[in-house]
Design a protein around this motif. Sequence first.
Motif, PDB file in Angstrom:
ATOM      1  N   HIS A 256       0.712  -1.191  -0.022  1.00  0.00           N
ATOM      2  CA  HIS A 256      -0.210   0.079   0.024  1.00  0.00           C
ATOM      3  C   HIS A 256       1.028   1.123   0.076  1.00  0.00           C
ATOM      4  O   HIS A 256       1.766   1.457   0.887  1.00  0.00           O
ATOM      5  CB  HIS A 256      -0.807  -0.033   1.079  1.00  0.00           C
ATOM      6  CG  HIS A 256      -1.579   1.235   1.390  1.00  0.00           C
ATOM      7  ND1 HIS A 256      -2.878   1.450   0.696  1.00  0.00           N
ATOM      8  CD2 HIS A 256      -1.564   2.349   2.226  1.00  0.00           C
ATOM      9  CE1 HIS A 256      -3.099   2.729   0.890  1.00  0.00           C
ATOM     10  NE2 HIS A 256      -2.523   3.225   1.693  1.00  0.00           N
ATOM     11  N   ILE A 257       0.619   2.263  -0.947  1.00  0.00           N
ATOM     12  CA  ILE A 257       1.352   3.413  -1.051  1.00  0.00           C
ATOM     13  C   ILE A 257       0.326   4.432  -0.692  1.00  0.00           C
ATOM     14  O   ILE A 257      -0.675   4.740  -0.927  1.00  0.00           O
ATOM     15  CB  ILE A 257       1.778   3.755  -2.391  1.00  0.00           C
ATOM     16  CG1 ILE A 257       2.685   2.434  -3.025  1.00  0.00           C
ATOM     17  CG2 ILE A 257       2.534   4.958  -2.596  1.00  0.00           C
ATOM     18  CD1 ILE A 257       2.967   2.531  -4.468  1.00  0.00           C
ATOM     19  N   SER A 258       0.845   5.267   0.536  1.00  0.00           N
ATOM     20  CA  SER A 258      -0.020   6.112   1.285  1.00  0.00           C
ATOM     21  C   SER A 258      -0.474   7.287   0.124  1.00  0.00           C
ATOM     22  O   SER A 258       0.657   7.646  -0.701  1.00  0.00           O
ATOM     23  CB  SER A 258       0.337   6.704   2.365  1.00  0.00           C
ATOM     24  OG  SER A 258       1.513   7.207   2.192  1.00  0.00           O
ATOM     25  N   ASN A 259      -1.230   8.236   0.163  1.00  0.00           N
ATOM     26  CA  ASN A 259      -1.498   9.333  -0.610  1.00  0.00           C
ATOM     27  C   ASN A 259      -0.510  10.192  -0.358  1.00  0.00           C
ATOM     28  O   ASN A 259      -0.165  11.122  -1.206  1.00  0.00           O
ATOM     29  CB  ASN A 259      -2.804  10.020  -0.137  1.00  0.00           C
ATOM     30  CG  ASN A 259      -3.955   9.431  -1.139  1.00  0.00           C
ATOM     31  OD1 ASN A 259      -3.878   8.434  -2.012  1.00  0.00           O
ATOM     32  ND2 ASN A 259      -5.191   9.649  -0.432  1.00  0.00           N
ATOM     33  N   GLU A 260       0.139  10.437   1.066  1.00  0.00           N
ATOM     34  CA  GLU A 260       1.327  11.317   1.268  1.00  0.00           C
ATOM     35  C   GLU A 260       2.383  11.075   0.424  1.00  0.00           C
ATOM     36  O   GLU A 260       3.219  11.770  -0.146  1.00  0.00           O
ATOM     37  CB  GLU A 260       1.252  11.220   2.723  1.00  0.00           C
ATOM     38  CG  GLU A 260       2.517  12.331   3.351  1.00  0.00           C
ATOM     39  CD  GLU A 260       2.608  12.009   4.843  1.00  0.00           C
ATOM     40  OE1 GLU A 260       1.782  11.282   5.584  1.00  0.00           O
ATOM     41  OE2 GLU A 260       3.547  12.698   5.382  1.00  0.00           O
ATOM     42  N   VAL A 261       2.800   9.656   0.466  1.00  0.00           N
ATOM     43  CA  VAL A 261       3.893   9.336  -0.184  1.00  0.00           C
ATOM     44  C   VAL A 261       3.767   9.667  -1.936  1.00  0.00           C
ATOM     45  O   VAL A 261       4.515   9.991  -2.437  1.00  0.00           O
ATOM     46  CB  VAL A 261       4.193   8.093  -0.188  1.00  0.00           C
ATOM     47  CG1 VAL A 261       5.463   7.304  -0.961  1.00  0.00           C
ATOM     48  CG2 VAL A 261       4.601   7.825   1.443  1.00  0.00           C
ATOM     49  N   LYS A 262       2.376   9.317  -2.113  1.00  0.00           N
ATOM     50  CA  LYS A 262       2.077   9.465  -3.638  1.00  0.00           C
ATOM     51  C   LYS A 262       2.273  11.035  -4.217  1.00  0.00           C
ATOM     52  O   LYS A 262       3.051  11.314  -5.057  1.00  0.00           O
ATOM     53  CB  LYS A 262       0.663   9.162  -4.062  1.00  0.00           C
ATOM     54  CG  LYS A 262       0.543   7.654  -3.982  1.00  0.00           C
ATOM     55  CD  LYS A 262      -0.914   7.290  -4.269  1.00  0.00           C
ATOM     56  CE  LYS A 262      -1.209   5.749  -4.650  1.00  0.00           C
ATOM     57  NZ  LYS A 262      -2.557   5.367  -4.508  1.00  0.00           N
ATOM     58  N   SER A 303       7.284   0.829   0.863  1.00  0.00           N
ATOM     59  CA  SER A 303       6.479   1.754   0.185  1.00  0.00           C
ATOM     60  C   SER A 303       6.521   3.280   0.855  1.00  0.00           C
ATOM     61  O   SER A 303       5.879   4.096   0.813  1.00  0.00           O
ATOM     62  CB  SER A 303       5.021   1.550   0.359  1.00  0.00           C
ATOM     63  OG  SER A 303       4.855   0.195  -0.321  1.00  0.00           O
ATOM     64  N   GLU A 304       7.994   3.471   1.310  1.00  0.00           N
ATOM     65  CA  GLU A 304       8.295   4.750   1.655  1.00  0.00           C
ATOM     66  C   GLU A 304       8.650   5.947   0.350  1.00  0.00           C
ATOM     67  O   GLU A 304       8.978   5.085  -0.702  1.00  0.00           O
ATOM     68  CB  GLU A 304       9.565   4.790   2.518  1.00  0.00           C
ATOM     69  CG  GLU A 304       9.566   4.109   3.601  1.00  0.00           C
ATOM     70  CD  GLU A 304       9.723   2.429   3.378  1.00  0.00           C
ATOM     71  OE1 GLU A 304       9.453   1.557   3.849  1.00  0.00           O
ATOM     72  OE2 GLU A 304      10.802   2.331   2.396  1.00  0.00           O
ATOM     73  N   ALA A 305       8.727   6.826   0.615  1.00  0.00           N
ATOM     74  CA  ALA A 305       8.837   7.887  -0.536  1.00  0.00           C
ATOM     75  C   ALA A 305      10.171   7.727  -1.394  1.00  0.00           C
ATOM     76  O   ALA A 305      10.228   7.579  -2.465  1.00  0.00           O
ATOM     77  CB  ALA A 305       8.792   9.171  -0.343  1.00  0.00           C
ATOM     78  N   ASN A 306      11.225   7.246  -0.512  1.00  0.00           N
ATOM     79  CA  ASN A 306      12.525   7.053  -1.074  1.00  0.00           C
ATOM     80  C   ASN A 306      12.582   5.813  -1.845  1.00  0.00           C
ATOM     81  O   ASN A 306      13.655   5.441  -2.604  1.00  0.00           O
ATOM     82  CB  ASN A 306      13.445   7.335  -0.266  1.00  0.00           C
ATOM     83  CG  ASN A 306      13.461   6.430   1.071  1.00  0.00           C
ATOM     84  OD1 ASN A 306      12.651   5.481   0.948  1.00  0.00           O
ATOM     85  ND2 ASN A 306      14.387   6.199   2.176  1.00  0.00           N
ATOM     86  N   ASN A 307      11.514   4.753  -1.881  1.00  0.00           N
ATOM     87  CA  ASN A 307      11.438   3.747  -2.449  1.00  0.00           C
ATOM     88  C   ASN A 307      10.551   3.368  -3.655  1.00  0.00           C
ATOM     89  O   ASN A 307      10.189   2.568  -4.463  1.00  0.00           O
ATOM     90  CB  ASN A 307      11.317   2.648  -1.654  1.00  0.00           C
ATOM     91  CG  ASN A 307      11.672   1.164  -2.254  1.00  0.00           C
ATOM     92  OD1 ASN A 307      12.793   0.965  -2.903  1.00  0.00           O
ATOM     93  ND2 ASN A 307      10.898   0.254  -2.036  1.00  0.00           N
ATOM     94  N   ILE A 308       9.996   4.681  -3.790  1.00  0.00           N
ATOM     95  CA  ILE A 308       8.844   4.857  -4.931  1.00  0.00           C
ATOM     96  C   ILE A 308       9.225   5.813  -5.907  1.00  0.00           C
ATOM     97  O   ILE A 308       9.763   6.860  -5.631  1.00  0.00           O
ATOM     98  CB  ILE A 308       7.447   5.113  -4.229  1.00  0.00           C
ATOM     99  CG1 ILE A 308       7.027   4.187  -3.052  1.00  0.00           C
ATOM    100  CG2 ILE A 308       6.398   5.197  -5.422  1.00  0.00           C
ATOM    101  CD1 ILE A 308       6.735   2.793  -3.521  1.00  0.00           C
ATOM    102  N   ARG A 309       9.017   5.410  -7.150  1.00  0.00           N
ATOM    103  CA  ARG A 309       9.297   6.339  -8.111  1.00  0.00           C
ATOM    104  C   ARG A 309       8.003   6.334  -9.264  1.00  0.00           C
ATOM    105  O   ARG A 309       7.451   5.309  -9.436  1.00  0.00           O
ATOM    106  CB  ARG A 309      10.637   6.105  -8.713  1.00  0.00           C
ATOM    107  CG  ARG A 309      10.835   4.785  -9.434  1.00  0.00           C
ATOM    108  CD  ARG A 309      12.221   4.282  -9.732  1.00  0.00           C
ATOM    109  NE  ARG A 309      12.468   2.987  -9.996  1.00  0.00           N
ATOM    110  CZ  ARG A 309      13.439   2.267 -10.226  1.00  0.00           C
ATOM    111  NH1 ARG A 309      14.537   2.865 -10.119  1.00  0.00           N
ATOM    112  NH2 ARG A 309      13.304   0.906 -10.606  1.00  0.00           N
TER     113      ARG A 309
END
Length: 411
Positions: A256-262, A303-309
């Motif tokens: 799950h990727i949170s809206n904040e991370v997205k 699913s933290e911001a630094n692992n999502i692109r």
Amino acid sequence: MNRYSLAHLTDGALLCGLKTNLARERDFLALVLAHLAEVEARRLYRDAGYASMHAYCVHGLHLSHDAAKKRIQAARAARDFPALLERVAEGALCLSVVNLLAPHLTPESAESPLSATAFRTRFEVEELLASRCPQQAVETRVEPIAQPLTLVESGGTTAAVLTEAQGAPGHLQEIAKAPGVTPIGPDHYRLRLTMSGAMYEKLRQAKDLLGHRKPVPGELQILELGLDLLVARLEKRKFGATDRPRTARRSRSVRHISNEVKRQVWERGGGQCTFTSDDGTRCRERGRLEWNHVQPVARGGGSEANNIRLRCRAHNQLEAERTYGRQFVQHKREQAKLAATKRRAEKSEEAREGDDVIPWLRRLGVTLGEARFALDECGPTAGLDLETRLKRCLAVLAPPHRKTSAGPALH
Ligand SMILES: [Zn+2]
């Protein structure tokens, strides 16, 4: 000496040179098409930093949109019918004719149209195809548009020219032939469109509702206001864009990727695929973007911001192929396709039944088989309303001692 200055040649040498170079050009064209076909088959455009073959041809190879489109279509046809390339090389078929012919070729009867169209002009081939597959004639209607920013209604269709520049074209036919956006100056674009009566009615309603504003917005301002609302709504749907972000609740799923991370990832990537090729070409794709894990979840990534692109579909698939291997990803893709085909077949099966009760029964936990059984058992229902038909089906499905008289309410 300038190799393009030919003034010194005799007439004979000039004509001979022209023929020789034309033959070379045709041979090179066939080779270019063969290369394009193979590059697309291997999907090398992705490695080069482009989301599609067309983007690669336009931005990587600097072909015009039209030239890229024609060559890609011809290359695809040549993959199925290699004889096309030989005909192109010998000058029997030009690129336009290849594109005209391609949809009419079949493995069983490719040779006949290829022979029939050899050395014919595009117009002759169009005539030939038209005689074999006649099309319905289209009525041509031309109506003048008095001024820029004027909407003209005509038989349920409304033609509109919205422009900030002068010189709107004068014919409905012209507008219909040239839809889309054209740059007309620094930070200015012209949009030509033909809208349906329903769309015009919405535009008129919006204008009425905004009638209290001073000055009353024109059509251009209304479209811009509408686009602002649409973009905000789509951004909210895509990654929960909001002026008042809340701290995300922790999800149990690591995927799950949170809206904040997205939001963070979207802003960091500028709403564009962030794939960059080995030679530094950044992918330009802004449509159909997907969230990609740098370190895959299956290999411990979170699913933290630094692992999502941000990745376009083509580059998301390329990353998966690089991580898991092309064969594995291909297998997964085929499985997903099969599952989607099965789901579509089930849906069309429901539609085939022609009864809108089935979706309601499915929502109540009834299987498709049970729903069909209930429909068969409850007898003729033509002319009955949805609630009555649903009650009858439920009565069939419920055991006799538990029959309900009310049935579920429909909302
Ligand atoms: Zn991309």
